[in-house]
Design a protein around this motif. Structure first.
Motif, short mmCIF file in Angstrom:
data_model
loop_
_atom_site.label_atom_id
_atom_site.label_comp_id
_atom_site.label_asym_id
_atom_site.label_seq_id
_atom_site.Cartn_x
_atom_site.Cartn_y
_atom_site.Cartn_z
N TYR A 77 0.83 -1.20 0.00
CA TYR A 77 0.00 0.00 0.00
C TYR A 77 0.87 1.26 0.00
O TYR A 77 0.63 2.20 -0.76
N GLY A 78 1.88 1.28 0.84
CA GLY A 78 2.76 2.44 0.90
C GLY A 78 3.50 2.67 -0.40
O GLY A 78 3.62 3.81 -0.88
N PHE A 79 3.98 1.58 -0.99
CA PHE A 79 4.75 1.68 -2.23
C PHE A 79 3.88 2.09 -3.42
O PHE A 79 4.24 2.97 -4.19
N VAL A 80 2.72 1.45 -3.56
CA VAL A 80 1.88 1.66 -4.74
C VAL A 80 0.96 2.87 -4.60
O VAL A 80 0.70 3.56 -5.57
N ILE A 81 0.48 3.14 -3.39
CA ILE A 81 -0.51 4.19 -3.21
C ILE A 81 0.05 5.42 -2.49
O ILE A 81 0.06 6.52 -3.04
#
Length: 194
Positions: A77-81
């Motif tokens: 989530y942190g990486f993609v969003i």
């Protein structure tokens, strides 16, 4: 007295890491912010699990193992969003509400708190629901059960930090600043979503 610069090879490890981070931030801003967001999001989830385990142990309840898959979800989530969305939001905020606007401090805070925060929190619930392979009904149930209380907590916790972040932190460091606060925020969210 003249000031001498310290050669990088003689600098402390912390200083060299900072220099490397700044270099990567300048050369690959979105990727650097995304990786940082992924790492700190996963650490926030792990922090939540450790705190929950300590609380259980203190109360004599059985303690479960660390959920590495859960931490991986937060990393994704942190990486993609978080990294990319936050990067573009702060960049657009600079464009939409420049510092030359006499009410920029208030407008930026209102934009963040009344539009970005509710949408970003709902996106968090939605993406986590997908990453957990849950049904639409599960998503609706979690939103009904905890979205409003999480949003109110978001407004309480994040408003002073975002006031500082969007008005005084240079734009290239805003995602990092928010990620440091999010380390503890994700620990909170991981506990309320259960």
């Amino acid at each position: 007295m003249p000031v001498q610069s310290v050669p990088v090879r003689d600098a402390s490890v912390h200083y060299r890491l900072l220099q490397q981070y700044l270099f990567l931030l300048k050369k690959y801003p979105i990727l650097t912010k995304s990786i940082t967001s992924g790492i700190l999001s996963a650490l926030g989830n792990l922090l939540s699990q450790v705190l929950e385990a300590r609380k259980k142990a203190k109360n004599g309840a059985p303690v479960s193992e660390i959920d590495t898959v859960g931490a991986a979800r937060y990393a994704i989530y942190g990486f993609v969003i978080t990294g990319p969305v936050s990067h573009f939001f702060y960049q657009l905020m600079e464009y939409w509400i420049p510092t030359t606007d006499p009410l920029c401090i208030v407008k930026r805070l209102l934009l963040d708190r009344l539009f970005f925060a509710p949408g970003f929190l709902l996106l968090f619930y939605f993406v986590m629901n997908i990453l957990e392979a849950r049904s639409w009904e599960d998503f609706e149930r979690k939103v009904k059960a905890s979205y409003w209380s999480a949003l109110k907590m978001n407004w309480k916790v994040w408003t002073p930090f975002q006031f500082v972040n969007i008005n005084f932190v240079p734009v290239q460091f805003r995602v990092l600043f928010a990620n440091m606060v999010a380390l503890f925020w994700y620990a909170y969210l991981a506990s309320v979503r259960k």
